[in-house]
Motif scaffolding. Structure first.
Motif, PDB file in Angstrom:
ATOM      1  N   ALA A 369     -10.660 -67.016  12.950  1.00 18.23           N
ATOM      2  CA  ALA A 369     -10.943 -68.439  12.732  1.00 18.23           C
ATOM      3  C   ALA A 369      -9.724 -69.133  12.118  1.00 18.23           C
ATOM      4  N   TYR A 370      -9.070 -68.452  11.163  1.00 20.61           N
ATOM      5  CA  TYR A 370      -7.857 -69.028  10.586  1.00 20.61           C
ATOM      6  C   TYR A 370      -6.788 -69.188  11.654  1.00 20.61           C
ATOM      7  N   ASN A 371      -6.559 -68.142  12.443  1.00 21.87           N
ATOM      8  CA  ASN A 371      -5.516 -68.193  13.472  1.00 21.87           C
ATOM      9  C   ASN A 371      -5.774 -69.327  14.459  1.00 21.87           C
ATOM     10  N   ALA A 372      -7.030 -69.480  14.881  1.00 19.34           N
ATOM     11  CA  ALA A 372      -7.362 -70.534  15.842  1.00 19.34           C
ATOM     12  C   ALA A 372      -7.160 -71.915  15.231  1.00 19.34           C
ATOM     13  N   ALA A 373      -7.596 -72.077  13.974  1.00 20.20           N
ATOM     14  CA  ALA A 373      -7.459 -73.376  13.320  1.00 20.20           C
ATOM     15  C   ALA A 373      -5.992 -73.726  13.111  1.00 20.20           C
ATOM     16  N   ARG A 374      -5.198 -72.741  12.724  1.00 13.61           N
ATOM     17  CA  ARG A 374      -3.774 -73.002  12.507  1.00 13.61           C
ATOM     18  C   ARG A 374      -3.075 -73.333  13.816  1.00 13.61           C
ATOM     19  N   THR A 375      -3.450 -72.677  14.889  1.00 18.73           N
ATOM     20  CA  THR A 375      -2.866 -72.980  16.196  1.00 18.73           C
ATOM     21  C   THR A 375      -3.169 -74.420  16.596  1.00 18.73           C
ATOM     22  N   GLU A 376      -4.383 -74.866  16.358  1.00 15.67           N
ATOM     23  CA  GLU A 376      -4.739 -76.249  16.685  1.00 15.67           C
ATOM     24  C   GLU A 376      -4.025 -77.242  15.779  1.00 15.67           C
ATOM     25  N   GLU A 377      -3.821 -76.867  14.512  1.00 17.01           N
ATOM     26  CA  GLU A 377      -3.032 -77.739  13.617  1.00 17.01           C
ATOM     27  C   GLU A 377      -1.619 -77.918  14.153  1.00 17.01           C
ATOM     28  N   LEU A 378      -1.047 -76.831  14.641  1.00 14.92           N
ATOM     29  CA  LEU A 378       0.297 -76.916  15.220  1.00 14.92           C
ATOM     30  C   LEU A 378       0.304 -77.819  16.444  1.00 14.92           C
ATOM     31  N   ALA A 379      -0.670 -77.641  17.319  1.00 17.68           N
ATOM     32  CA  ALA A 379      -0.743 -78.439  18.541  1.00 17.68           C
ATOM     33  C   ALA A 379      -0.896 -79.920  18.226  1.00 17.68           C
ATOM     34  N   ALA A 380      -1.557 -80.218  17.121  1.00 13.19           N
ATOM     35  CA  ALA A 380      -1.797 -81.615  16.749  1.00 13.19           C
ATOM     36  C   ALA A 380      -0.573 -82.292  16.151  1.00 13.19           C
ATOM     37  N   LEU A 381       0.482 -81.526  15.861  1.00 10.98           N
ATOM     38  CA  LEU A 381       1.678 -82.133  15.287  1.00 10.98           C
ATOM     39  C   LEU A 381       2.288 -83.162  16.216  1.00 10.98           C
ATOM     40  N   SER A 382       2.308 -82.868  17.512  1.00  9.69           N
ATOM     41  CA  SER A 382       2.867 -83.795  18.490  1.00  9.69           C
ATOM     42  C   SER A 382       2.566 -83.266  19.885  1.00  9.69           C
ATOM     43  N   PRO A 383       2.599 -84.135  20.901  1.00  8.25           N
ATOM     44  CA  PRO A 383       2.457 -83.650  22.276  1.00  8.25           C
ATOM     45  C   PRO A 383       3.524 -82.628  22.646  1.00  8.25           C
ATOM     46  N   ALA A 384       4.730 -82.788  22.093  1.00  4.95           N
ATOM     47  CA  ALA A 384       5.807 -81.839  22.405  1.00  4.95           C
ATOM     48  C   ALA A 384       5.475 -80.446  21.899  1.00  4.95           C
ATOM     49  N   VAL A 385       4.937 -80.356  20.674  1.00  8.39           N
ATOM     50  CA  VAL A 385       4.564 -79.055  20.129  1.00  8.39           C
ATOM     51  C   VAL A 385       3.424 -78.452  20.938  1.00  8.39           C
ATOM     52  N   SER A 386       2.435 -79.260  21.245  1.00  5.72           N
ATOM     53  CA  SER A 386       1.302 -78.768  22.028  1.00  5.72           C
ATOM     54  C   SER A 386       1.759 -78.163  23.350  1.00  5.72           C
ATOM     55  N   LYS A 387       2.699 -78.824  23.995  1.00  4.89           N
ATOM     56  CA  LYS A 387       3.216 -78.336  25.276  1.00  4.89           C
ATOM     57  C   LYS A 387       4.088 -77.102  25.099  1.00  4.89           C
ATOM     58  N   ALA A 388       4.781 -77.009  23.964  1.00  3.50           N
ATOM     59  CA  ALA A 388       5.724 -75.915  23.745  1.00  3.50           C
ATOM     60  C   ALA A 388       5.049 -74.612  23.333  1.00  3.50           C
ATOM     61  N   LEU A 389       3.833 -74.680  22.782  1.00  4.48           N
ATOM     62  CA  LEU A 389       3.147 -73.468  22.334  1.00  4.48           C
ATOM     63  C   LEU A 389       2.846 -72.567  23.534  1.00  4.48           C
ATOM     64  N   GLU A 390       3.248 -71.313  23.463  1.00  5.06           N
ATOM     65  CA  GLU A 390       2.921 -70.358  24.516  1.00  5.06           C
ATOM     66  C   GLU A 390       1.539 -69.792  24.205  1.00  5.06           C
ATOM     67  N   ARG A 391       0.530 -70.510  24.649  1.00  2.10           N
ATOM     68  CA  ARG A 391      -0.858 -70.271  24.238  1.00  2.10           C
ATOM     69  C   ARG A 391      -1.336 -68.870  24.559  1.00  2.10           C
ATOM     70  N   ASP A 392      -0.848 -68.293  25.655  1.00  2.00           N
ATOM     71  CA  ASP A 392      -1.306 -66.972  26.029  1.00  2.00           C
ATOM     72  C   ASP A 392      -0.899 -65.915  24.997  1.00  2.00           C
ATOM     73  N   LEU A 393       0.140 -66.194  24.199  1.00  2.00           N
ATOM     74  CA  LEU A 393       0.559 -65.258  23.159  1.00  2.00           C
ATOM     75  C   LEU A 393      -0.216 -65.468  21.856  1.00  2.00           C
ATOM     76  N   PHE A 394      -0.795 -66.624  21.647  1.00  2.00           N
ATOM     77  CA  PHE A 394      -1.649 -66.882  20.497  1.00  2.00           C
ATOM     78  C   PHE A 394      -3.079 -66.364  20.735  1.00  2.00           C
ATOM     79  N   ALA A 395      -3.522 -66.457  21.974  1.00  2.00           N
ATOM     80  CA  ALA A 395      -4.938 -66.236  22.320  1.00  2.00           C
ATOM     81  C   ALA A 395      -5.510 -64.877  21.923  1.00  2.00           C
ATOM     82  N   PRO A 396      -4.778 -63.750  22.010  1.00  2.00           N
ATOM     83  CA  PRO A 396      -5.411 -62.473  21.727  1.00  2.00           C
ATOM     84  C   PRO A 396      -5.994 -62.332  20.320  1.00  2.00           C
ATOM     85  N   PHE A 397      -5.515 -63.113  19.374  1.00  2.00           N
ATOM     86  CA  PHE A 397      -5.982 -62.979  17.997  1.00  2.00           C
ATOM     87  C   PHE A 397      -6.602 -64.265  17.456  1.00  2.00           C
ATOM     88  N   CYS A 398      -7.052 -65.130  18.373  1.00  2.00           N
ATOM     89  CA  CYS A 398      -7.711 -66.368  17.972  1.00  2.00           C
ATOM     90  C   CYS A 398      -9.187 -66.334  18.374  1.00  2.00           C
TER      91      CYS A 398
END
Length: 398
Positions: A369-398
């Motif tokens: 839950a922490y990992n997922a929430a932190r990932t979304e906080e990062l994505a919310a920083l800007s559209p550029a960050v949201s696009k730059a996140l390699e989501r498939d590498l975050f997903a296994p532990f979210c």
């Protein structure tokens, strides 16, 4: 802090010629970098390695570490999570923010991980009385718990391999993002075309013009000839942001880094003719990558609107990398928005408690839950960050 073969020296008694094929193009696992980690000022630690027939990994025996990013207790408690005791075995080196499981040629990390996991756990059982001074094992020893064994700054691939090795009940905790900028063939103009939008490309061009109009010049010198000036500029940055610093410690650390790394350690200085530098960027060219290691500026002397930071740290690095035929720039952790706006891809780095009786066992849902929430906080920083996140590498532990 000696007494075990794994800590006989910074390579555990292995020769640099034998080690380098394992480290390959990973700067922060190479023999010279581990030598720096072993000799750097601050803390009470010992640097060594664990090896098996299939691979190897750097390890650090920790009694006291002065870098909070490497204090697993600090990192976990700041996230409201249970933590092992702060003294024990850290899987990875104590500088660089990149821990890698190294493998022999032709061996994949999934094959090497079980042996490496067994080896680092076994080493942890031998630390008290051999490497860790008596009375420093922490509360865990009093409770008859094994010495903590914690890996930090792991890639998703390595974290998955260690968990698949069996017996790792903890879920990895997201530490930070790691930025990688692709350098295409075709130099500066080709890199500009990789930026997220025409508006961003135009902004970069304006920043380059402002820098030139301010009369700045960039010079490239060895760290061995410039560590005192670099330390002063880093101290100015620490002062600006309210971080504690000791100029003597910063200077000595850079001196030791220059000694360990030799001519690979290079500095870019930014200055106007006849004036002292207002900024520096310490970098390494290693393998197919330019690694940005440290940056500092005298903010009281910067010209407003001249984009000194971005010209020195990013745009000069792009030109150097392109001229050298490199594929990547690694600007490292933190500041995801600024990096994403300049073409970086953002990958996760994880902390994984490898202890057999991990205090994080049973808290998997909480960690995810922490990992997922932190990932979304990062994505919310800007559209550029949201696009730059390699989501498939975050997903296994979210």
């Amino acid at each position: 802090m000696t007494g075990l073969a794994e800590f006989h020296d910074h390579l555990g008694g292995m020769s640099p010629d034998a080690w380098e094929p394992l480290a390959a193009d990973r700067l922060y696992s190479c023999a010279d970098w581990l030598r720096f980690c072993a000799t750097d000022i601050g803390g009470r630690t010992a640097t060594g390695t664990v090896r098996t027939g299939d691979g190897a990994v750097a390890v650090t025996a920790v009694v006291e570490e002065n870098n909070s990013f490497y204090q697993w207790h600090t990192q976990l408690t700041a996230r409201g999570l249970p933590s092992p005791d702060p003294v024990g075995l850290m899987v990875g080196q104590r500088r660089g923010y990149r821990t890698s499981l190294l493998t022999r040629h032709g061996v994949d990390v999934d094959r090497a991980a079980p042996g490496l996991l067994d080896a680092v756990r076994e080493l942890a059982t031998r630390l008290p009385g051999s490497v860790l001074p008596s009375g420093t094992a922490g509360a865990g020893a009093a409770a008859n718990r094994p010495t903590p064994c914690v890996a930090g700054f792991l890639s998703t691939e390595d974290a998955l391999a260690l968990r698949a090795a069996g017996g790792v009940d903890a879920v990895p905790v997201l530490l930070t993002t790691d930025a990688w900028v692709s350098v295409p063939e075709g130099g500066w103009e080709a890199w500009l075309r990789t930026l997220p939008s025409k508006g961003r490309r135009d902004s970069v061009k304006q920043e380059v013009k402002a820098f030139a109009a301010a009369g700045y010049e960039i010079t490239r010198v060895p760290l061995a000839d410039s560590f005192t000036a670099a330390a002063g500029l880093l101290a100015a940055t620490q002062k600006r942001y309210g971080h504690p610093y000791d100029i003597d410690v910063l200077t000595e650390s850079f001196r030791r880094q220059a000694t360990a790394m030799g001519p690979k350690a290079e500095v870019l200085f930014c200055a106007r003719p006849g004036e002292e530098p207002v900024g520096f960027s310490l970098f390494y060219v290693h393998g197919d990558t330019l690694y940005v290691r440290a940056v500092g500026f005298d903010y009281e002397r910067l010209l407003r609107g001249a984009a000194e930071y971005f010209n020195l740290v990013y745009y000069a690095s792009v030109r150097i990398a392109a001229d050298a035929g490199l594929r990547w720039i690694h600007p490292g952790i933190e500041s995801p928005d600024a990096k994403a706006l300049r073409g970086a891809r953002l990958r996760p780095l994880w902390l994984l408690d490898l202890s057999e009786d991990s205090v994080l066992a049973g808290h998997g849902e909480r960690v995810r839950a922490y990992n997922a929430a932190r990932t979304e906080e990062l994505a919310a920083l800007s559209p550029a960050v949201s696009k730059a996140l390699e989501r498939d590498l975050f997903a296994p532990f979210c």
